[in-house]
Design an enzyme around this catalytic site. Structure first.
Site, PDB file in Angstrom:
ATOM      1  CG  ASP A  23      -1.795  -1.254   1.264  1.00 19.76           C
ATOM      2  OD1 ASP A  23      -2.177  -1.741   0.187  1.00 19.76           O
ATOM      3  OD2 ASP A  23      -2.025  -1.754   2.370  1.00 19.76           O
ATOM      4  CE  LYS A  48       2.863  -2.501  -4.420  1.00 18.46           C
ATOM      5  NZ  LYS A  48       2.698  -1.978  -3.040  1.00 18.46           N
ATOM      6  N   GLY A  49       0.145   1.560  -7.306  1.00 18.23           N
ATOM      7  CA  GLY A  49      -0.882   1.793  -8.328  1.00 18.23           C
ATOM      8  C   GLY A  49      -0.773   3.192  -8.900  1.00 18.23           C
ATOM      9  N   GLY A 106      -4.747  -4.586  -3.608  1.00 13.45           N
ATOM     10  CA  GLY A 106      -5.582  -3.600  -4.288  1.00 13.45           C
ATOM     11  C   GLY A 106      -4.753  -2.381  -4.649  1.00 13.45           C
ATOM     12  CG  HIS A 107      -1.983  -2.122  -7.276  1.00 11.37           C
ATOM     13  ND1 HIS A 107      -0.956  -2.368  -8.134  1.00 11.37           N
ATOM     14  CD2 HIS A 107      -1.705  -2.804  -6.141  1.00 11.37           C
ATOM     15  CE1 HIS A 107      -0.081  -3.180  -7.549  1.00 11.37           C
ATOM     16  NE2 HIS A 107      -0.526  -3.461  -6.354  1.00 11.37           N
ATOM     17  CD  GLN A 131       0.658  -8.882  -1.919  1.00 12.24           C
ATOM     18  OE1 GLN A 131       1.469  -9.345  -2.686  1.00 12.24           O
ATOM     19  NE2 GLN A 131      -0.554  -9.370  -1.824  1.00 12.24           N
ATOM     20  CB  THR A 170       1.499 -11.974   1.320  1.00 15.47           C
ATOM     21  OG1 THR A 170       0.447 -12.470   0.491  1.00 15.47           O
ATOM     22  CG2 THR A 170       2.712 -11.670   0.446  1.00 15.47           C
ATOM     23  N   GLY A 202      -0.241  13.932  -4.470  1.00 12.54           N
ATOM     24  CA  GLY A 202      -1.705  13.891  -4.473  1.00 12.54           C
ATOM     25  C   GLY A 202      -2.157  12.559  -5.029  1.00 12.54           C
TER      26      GLY A 202
HETATM   27  P1  GTP Z   1      -0.688  -2.984  -2.714  1.00 11.04           P
HETATM   28  O1  GTP Z   1      -0.201  -3.783  -3.882  1.00 11.04           O
HETATM   29  O2  GTP Z   1      -1.939  -3.534  -2.144  1.00 11.04           O
HETATM   30  O3  GTP Z   1       0.403  -2.961  -1.718  1.00 11.04           O
HETATM   31  O4  GTP Z   1      -1.171  -1.419  -3.059  1.00 11.04           O
HETATM   32  P2  GTP Z   1      -0.575  -0.027  -3.582  1.00 11.04           P
HETATM   33  O5  GTP Z   1       0.884   0.088  -3.297  1.00 11.04           O
HETATM   34  O6  GTP Z   1      -0.952   0.172  -5.007  1.00 11.04           O
HETATM   35  O7  GTP Z   1      -1.319   1.075  -2.683  1.00 11.04           O
HETATM   36  P3  GTP Z   1      -2.879   1.381  -2.450  1.00 11.04           P
HETATM   37  O8  GTP Z   1      -3.448   1.903  -3.707  1.00 11.04           O
HETATM   38  O9  GTP Z   1      -3.536   0.227  -1.812  1.00 11.04           O
HETATM   39  O10 GTP Z   1      -2.784   2.530  -1.332  1.00 11.04           O
HETATM   40  C1  GTP Z   1      -2.183   3.757  -1.542  1.00 11.04           C
HETATM   41  C2  GTP Z   1      -3.150   4.884  -1.173  1.00 11.04           C
HETATM   42  O11 GTP Z   1      -2.470   6.134  -1.227  1.00 11.04           O
HETATM   43  C3  GTP Z   1      -4.305   5.042  -2.147  1.00 11.04           C
HETATM   44  O12 GTP Z   1      -5.441   5.474  -1.450  1.00 11.04           O
HETATM   45  C4  GTP Z   1      -3.824   6.139  -3.122  1.00 11.04           C
HETATM   46  O13 GTP Z   1      -4.886   6.866  -3.732  1.00 11.04           O
HETATM   47  C5  GTP Z   1      -3.055   7.021  -2.179  1.00 11.04           C
HETATM   48  N1  GTP Z   1      -1.923   7.745  -2.781  1.00 11.04           N
HETATM   49  C6  GTP Z   1      -0.923   7.243  -3.555  1.00 11.04           C
HETATM   50  N2  GTP Z   1      -0.013   8.195  -3.819  1.00 11.04           N
HETATM   51  C7  GTP Z   1      -0.436   9.318  -3.199  1.00 11.04           C
HETATM   52  C8  GTP Z   1       0.108  10.635  -3.071  1.00 11.04           C
HETATM   53  O14 GTP Z   1       1.185  10.961  -3.563  1.00 11.04           O
HETATM   54  N3  GTP Z   1      -0.638  11.534  -2.327  1.00 11.04           N
HETATM   55  C9  GTP Z   1      -1.822  11.213  -1.746  1.00 11.04           C
HETATM   56  N4  GTP Z   1      -2.435  12.130  -1.028  1.00 11.04           N
HETATM   57  N5  GTP Z   1      -2.336   9.973  -1.844  1.00 11.04           N
HETATM   58  C10 GTP Z   1      -1.661   9.047  -2.553  1.00 11.04           C
HETATM   59  P1  IMP Z   2      -2.881 -12.790   2.774  1.00  9.29           P
HETATM   60  O1  IMP Z   2      -1.720 -12.740   1.838  1.00  9.29           O
HETATM   61  O2  IMP Z   2      -4.125 -12.260   2.164  1.00  9.29           O
HETATM   62  O3  IMP Z   2      -3.073 -14.144   3.395  1.00  9.29           O
HETATM   63  O4  IMP Z   2      -2.528 -11.820   3.998  1.00  9.29           O
HETATM   64  C1  IMP Z   2      -1.349 -12.031   4.776  1.00  9.29           C
HETATM   65  C2  IMP Z   2      -0.845 -10.700   5.330  1.00  9.29           C
HETATM   66  O5  IMP Z   2      -0.437  -9.846   4.259  1.00  9.29           O
HETATM   67  C3  IMP Z   2      -1.902  -9.886   6.116  1.00  9.29           C
HETATM   68  O6  IMP Z   2      -1.231  -9.166   7.124  1.00  9.29           O
HETATM   69  C4  IMP Z   2      -2.444  -8.940   5.060  1.00  9.29           C
HETATM   70  O7  IMP Z   2      -2.985  -7.780   5.640  1.00  9.29           O
HETATM   71  C5  IMP Z   2      -1.182  -8.647   4.269  1.00  9.29           C
HETATM   72  N1  IMP Z   2      -1.464  -8.277   2.882  1.00  9.29           N
HETATM   73  C6  IMP Z   2      -1.754  -9.109   1.840  1.00  9.29           C
HETATM   74  N2  IMP Z   2      -1.935  -8.412   0.712  1.00  9.29           N
HETATM   75  C7  IMP Z   2      -1.749  -7.107   1.025  1.00  9.29           C
HETATM   76  C8  IMP Z   2      -1.792  -5.888   0.278  1.00  9.29           C
HETATM   77  O8  IMP Z   2      -1.996  -5.854  -0.927  1.00  9.29           O
HETATM   78  N3  IMP Z   2      -1.548  -4.739   0.960  1.00  9.29           N
HETATM   79  C9  IMP Z   2      -1.255  -4.747   2.280  1.00  9.29           C
HETATM   80  N4  IMP Z   2      -1.213  -5.856   3.028  1.00  9.29           N
HETATM   81  C10 IMP Z   2      -1.456  -7.025   2.403  1.00  9.29           C
HETATM   82 MG    MG Z   3      -3.071  -1.884  -1.720  1.00  6.30          MG
END
Ligand code: GTP
Ligand code: IMP
Ligand code: MG
Length: 340
Positions: free
Chosen positions: A13, A16-17, A41-42, A175, A190, A322
């Site tokens: 989180d 990366k998305g 979730g991205h 992740q 994970t 942002g």
């Molecule tokens: P995983 O593969 O699940 O680890 O997800 P991820 O790395 O893609 O991140 P995810 O989208 O779950 O969470 C990031 C959050 O931060 C989201 O709500 C984005 O909209 C937000 N976000 C990302 N970059 C920025 C930024 O530069 N500023 C702000 N304010 N929000 C951001």
């Molecule tokens: P699982 O991979 O769904 O079994 O979850 C194992 C652990 O990894 C838990 O702590 C989850 O919250 C974490 N986890 C799995 N996927 C994500 C992700 O995309 N973002 C953040 N945490 C994750």
């Molecule tokens: Mg995520």
């Protein structure tokens, strides 16, 4: 013209998305390959519209990019087809013949598992159960499903050919480093390795073909589920600082802690980072919201970034200010790195 991997440096989180969507719009890669599974979730925000993607690469925002799913990834058919509709990408999505398929029984199995739901804090999306079936060599793969016959292909071959032709390819990891089955805070991890080498392997490209590894860090650290989080602050404190977040897939509250330089240093090492992306700079320094030019960042924010570069010995090339995909300070040209 490069092959780059986008990978998370903390506990997932990191954004990366968002970084992937930015790179799609700027670099217009020929191919983007998503790894991992539906537990990740991205979030992509573009032109005020928001997507939460669990399968389709966040690079979909550039219409000329071919969207591929890695052989080492795991999909769920209902989520795949739903996201193809939501992103309007029918005809652009290719699933590798060896991509694993999560079925209902995998989700049911995890929901019944008190160890996963209680101690580990799993997302309970059936990913670990399907991985375990894969290791036992009984998981059904994409090639076994007639519904997929029109979009199944050889992703490894397509990627290697594109790289050999000198085209730009991105691999979108999921992740974060410390959720890695091998390098993370086991057992609070994970069910796959989540470092850059693992994502190259999920796609089927050898390490010599990888040019850039972009490690993404958020300006503070968050974690969902169980396991250690050094420097963790209370939920009230996180809310006060504007760091309170809800998980993209499960809606759970993300635990929070200040930026951790020791974890960042080790993530740089484990991934062989060539570039660093920092997201949410605007949350740490609100006066920078929406800034897209290095010189327009406040001096305290620039100082924070420069101290980070000094400590990590890697350039911070992309800085998120942002949610919008284009809210990024891009220093790649100025620093003579990567493309653009
Ligand atoms: P995983 O593969 O699940 O680890 O997800 P991820 O790395 O893609 O991140 P995810 O989208 O779950 O969470 C990031 C959050 O931060 C989201 O709500 C984005 O909209 C937000 N976000 C990302 N970059 C920025 C930024 O530069 N500023 C702000 N304010 N929000 C951001
Ligand atoms: P699982 O991979 O769904 O079994 O979850 C194992 C652990 O990894 C838990 O702590 C989850 O919250 C974490 N986890 C799995 N996927 C994500 C992700 O995309 N973002 C953040 N945490 C994750
Ligand atoms: Mg995520």
């Amino acid at each position: 013209m490069t092959l780059s991997i986008v990978v998370g440096g903390f506990f997932g989180d990191e954004g990366k998305g968002k970084i992937s969507a930015y790179l799609a719009l700027r670099d217009k890669p020929a191919i983007a390959v998503r790894c991992g599974a539906v537990n990740a979730g991205h979030t992509v925000v573009y032109n005020g519209k928001k997507w939460k993607l669990r399968t389709i690469p966040s690079f979909f925002v550039n219409p000329t990019t071919k969207l591929m799913i890695a052989p080492g990834a795991l999909i769920r058919l209902d989520i795949l087809f739903k996201e193809i509709e939501e992103t309007g990408t029918r005809g652009r999505v290719v699933v590798d013949k060896h991509t694993g398929v999560i079925e209902k029984r995998h989700v049911e199995e995890e929901k019944k598992n008190a160890y996963l739901s209680g101690k580990i804090g799993s997302t309970l999306q059936g990913v670990g159960a399907a991985m375990s079936d894969r290791v036992m060599r009984r998981l059904r793969l994409a090639k076994d499903f007639p519904e997929l016959k029109d979009i199944v292909d050889d992703v490894s071959l397509r990627v290697n050919e594109a790289v050999d032709r000198g085209e730009t390819v991105y691999i979108e990891g999921t992740q974060g480093t410390y959720l890695s089955l091998y390098h993370g805070t086991y057992p609070y991890v994970t069910s796959r390795d989540t470092t850059a080498s693992a994502f190259a392997s999920e796609v089927g490209v050898g390490p010599r073909k990888v040019d850039e590894v972009i490690v993404v860090f958020k300006a503070y650290v968050t974690r969902v589920g169980g396991g250690p989080l050094p420097g963790e602050i209370s939920l009230e404190e996180a809310e006060r600082r504007g760091w309170a977040e809800k998980a993209t897939v499960t809606g759970r509250v993300r635990r929070a802690a200040p930026f951790n330089i020791e974890l960042a240093r080790r993530a740089v090492m484990l991934n062989s980072a060539t570039q660093i992306a920092i997201t949410k700079l605007d949350v740490l320094f609100p006066e920078n919201r929406g800034v897209r030019d290095w010189r327009k960042l406040s001096s305290r924010a620039r100082k924070w970034i420069e101290e980070l570069e000094e400590a990590l010995k890697v350039s911070v090339t992309l800085i998120g200010t942002g949610e919008e995909a284009l809210d990024v300070v891009d220093r790649r040209i100025e620093l003579g790195l990567g493309e653009n």
